[in-house]
Design a protein around this motif. Sequence first.
Motif, PDB file in Angstrom:
ATOM      1  N   VAL A   1       0.898  -1.112  -0.496  1.00  0.00           N
ATOM      2  CA  VAL A   1      -0.330  -0.081  -0.265  1.00  0.00           C
ATOM      3  C   VAL A   1       1.310   1.228  -0.268  1.00  0.00           C
ATOM      4  N   ASN A   2       0.135   2.089  -0.473  1.00  0.00           N
ATOM      5  CA  ASN A   2       1.034   3.695  -0.602  1.00  0.00           C
ATOM      6  C   ASN A   2       1.385   4.168   1.006  1.00  0.00           C
ATOM      7  N   ASP A   3       2.915   4.706   0.583  1.00  0.00           N
ATOM      8  CA  ASP A   3       3.283   4.591   2.402  1.00  0.00           C
ATOM      9  C   ASP A   3       2.535   5.155   3.593  1.00  0.00           C
ATOM     10  N   GLY A   4       2.163   5.309   4.070  1.00  0.00           N
ATOM     11  CA  GLY A   4       1.811   6.089   5.196  1.00  0.00           C
ATOM     12  C   GLY A   4      -0.107   5.753   5.470  1.00  0.00           C
ATOM     13  N   ALA A   5      -0.405   4.537   4.146  1.00  0.00           N
ATOM     14  CA  ALA A   5      -2.079   4.395   3.992  1.00  0.00           C
ATOM     15  C   ALA A   5      -2.145   3.390   5.390  1.00  0.00           C
ATOM     16  N   ALA A   6      -3.498   3.144   5.606  1.00  0.00           N
ATOM     17  CA  ALA A   6      -4.219   2.240   6.639  1.00  0.00           C
ATOM     18  C   ALA A   6      -3.524   0.724   5.987  1.00  0.00           C
ATOM     19  N   ALA A   7      -3.452  -0.199   7.301  1.00  0.00           N
ATOM     20  CA  ALA A   7      -2.833  -0.900   6.802  1.00  0.00           C
ATOM     21  C   ALA A   7      -3.652  -2.527   6.499  1.00  0.00           C
ATOM     22  N   PRO A   8      -3.467  -2.762   5.842  1.00  0.00           N
ATOM     23  CA  PRO A   8      -5.022  -3.900   5.611  1.00  0.00           C
ATOM     24  C   PRO A   8      -5.281  -4.847   5.909  1.00  0.00           C
ATOM     25  N   HIS A   9      -6.143  -5.542   6.488  1.00  0.00           N
ATOM     26  CA  HIS A   9      -6.204  -6.794   7.431  1.00  0.00           C
ATOM     27  C   HIS A   9      -5.812  -7.746   6.624  1.00  0.00           C
ATOM     28  N   ARG A  10      -5.999  -9.152   7.077  1.00  0.00           N
ATOM     29  CA  ARG A  10      -4.762 -10.171   6.943  1.00  0.00           C
ATOM     30  C   ARG A  10      -5.953 -11.090   5.940  1.00  0.00           C
ATOM     31  N   GLN A  11      -7.513 -10.612   5.732  1.00  0.00           N
ATOM     32  CA  GLN A  11      -8.601 -11.527   4.876  1.00  0.00           C
ATOM     33  C   GLN A  11      -8.017 -10.394   3.468  1.00  0.00           C
ATOM     34  N   GLU A  12      -8.106  -9.291   3.993  1.00  0.00           N
ATOM     35  CA  GLU A  12      -7.621  -8.560   2.694  1.00  0.00           C
ATOM     36  C   GLU A  12      -6.531  -8.406   1.833  1.00  0.00           C
ATOM     37  N   ILE A  13      -5.399  -8.859   2.596  1.00  0.00           N
ATOM     38  CA  ILE A  13      -4.150  -9.453   1.816  1.00  0.00           C
ATOM     39  C   ILE A  13      -4.523 -10.595   1.124  1.00  0.00           C
ATOM     40  N   VAL A  14      -4.979 -11.626   1.329  1.00  0.00           N
ATOM     41  CA  VAL A  14      -5.296 -12.799   0.737  1.00  0.00           C
ATOM     42  C   VAL A  14      -5.913 -12.665  -0.310  1.00  0.00           C
ATOM     43  N   ALA A  15      -7.579 -11.015  -0.497  1.00  0.00           N
ATOM     44  CA  ALA A  15      -8.254 -11.183  -1.751  1.00  0.00           C
ATOM     45  C   ALA A  15      -7.617 -10.935  -2.341  1.00  0.00           C
ATOM     46  N   PHE A  16      -6.721  -9.504  -1.822  1.00  0.00           N
ATOM     47  CA  PHE A  16      -5.802  -9.076  -3.403  1.00  0.00           C
ATOM     48  C   PHE A  16      -4.987  -9.880  -4.145  1.00  0.00           C
ATOM     49  N   GLY A  17      -4.799 -11.195  -4.074  1.00  0.00           N
ATOM     50  CA  GLY A  17      -4.344 -11.981  -4.862  1.00  0.00           C
ATOM     51  C   GLY A  17      -3.259 -12.428  -4.351  1.00  0.00           C
ATOM     52  N   SER A  18      -2.731 -11.619  -3.913  1.00  0.00           N
ATOM     53  CA  SER A  18      -0.919 -12.349  -3.349  1.00  0.00           C
ATOM     54  C   SER A  18      -0.926 -13.607  -2.611  1.00  0.00           C
ATOM     55  N   GLN A  19      -0.347 -15.531  -3.189  1.00  0.00           N
ATOM     56  CA  GLN A  19      -0.349 -16.099  -2.322  1.00  0.00           C
ATOM     57  C   GLN A  19       0.744 -16.454  -2.952  1.00  0.00           C
ATOM     58  N   ASN A  20       1.122 -17.532  -1.911  1.00  0.00           N
ATOM     59  CA  ASN A  20       2.606 -18.312  -1.772  1.00  0.00           C
ATOM     60  C   ASN A  20       2.458 -19.539  -1.362  1.00  0.00           C
ATOM     61  N   HIS A  21       2.535 -20.488  -1.200  1.00  0.00           N
ATOM     62  CA  HIS A  21       2.427 -21.810  -1.359  1.00  0.00           C
ATOM     63  C   HIS A  21       3.537 -22.057  -0.459  1.00  0.00           C
ATOM     64  N   THR A  22       3.982 -22.766   0.238  1.00  0.00           N
ATOM     65  CA  THR A  22       5.294 -23.192   0.799  1.00  0.00           C
ATOM     66  C   THR A  22       4.584 -25.432   0.554  1.00  0.00           C
ATOM     67  N   MET A  23       6.269 -25.832   0.704  1.00  0.00           N
ATOM     68  CA  MET A  23       5.855 -26.615   0.785  1.00  0.00           C
ATOM     69  C   MET A  23       5.965 -27.669   2.265  1.00  0.00           C
ATOM     70  N   ALA A  24       5.553 -28.718   2.580  1.00  0.00           N
ATOM     71  CA  ALA A  24       4.689 -29.205   3.829  1.00  0.00           C
ATOM     72  C   ALA A  24       6.254 -29.394   5.060  1.00  0.00           C
ATOM     73  N   GLY A  25       6.416 -28.927   5.481  1.00  0.00           N
ATOM     74  CA  GLY A  25       7.417 -29.109   6.557  1.00  0.00           C
ATOM     75  C   GLY A  25       8.249 -27.565   6.191  1.00  0.00           C
ATOM     76  N   SER A  26       8.175 -26.874   5.619  1.00  0.00           N
ATOM     77  CA  SER A  26       9.217 -25.548   5.236  1.00  0.00           C
ATOM     78  C   SER A  26       8.558 -24.688   5.972  1.00  0.00           C
ATOM     79  N   HIS A  27       9.566 -23.383   6.242  1.00  0.00           N
ATOM     80  CA  HIS A  27       9.292 -22.825   7.179  1.00  0.00           C
ATOM     81  C   HIS A  27       9.203 -21.499   6.711  1.00  0.00           C
TER      82      HIS A  27
END
Length: 149
Positions: free
Chosen positions: A3-29
Amino acid sequence: TAVNDGAAAPHRQEIVAFGSQNHTMAGSHQASVRVGGLVRDTEFDVYCTARDLQPGTGTPAGNWVSHDAVLQVKIDAHTQADVTAPKILAASPNDGGLLVCRPDNLQPGCLTSFEWHFDEDIFRGPGNLSMICLTNLAVCVDVLIPMNV
């Protein structure tokens, strides 16, 4: 999500709804996250969230990181200004090729087209597009297309 610097932080559901996703392998941290499509030479706040998926089903487990944890991992980002000119990767017709004209109905002249494919997104701005005849000067006509916005 950025988000633009200083804008309100998005809620976690908004972050996922934005479409940015990454999947990790099982057991990976660890996960690699790439944020793209940002305006150049601009300040952003980048946020990330996480939740587990149920083994075997892939459905969300519901164990989100807290909103406070999302705020704690905020990254201040500054995109670099683009200082390199775009490069033409492909052209049609090819270098040295000829443009083919087809009749333009009742108007004098003809219709033709050409394509250029660049190594980055380009946008209309100040300047001109010039096509200069290098050969066949007796029949070729230079073309200057103003690109002012």
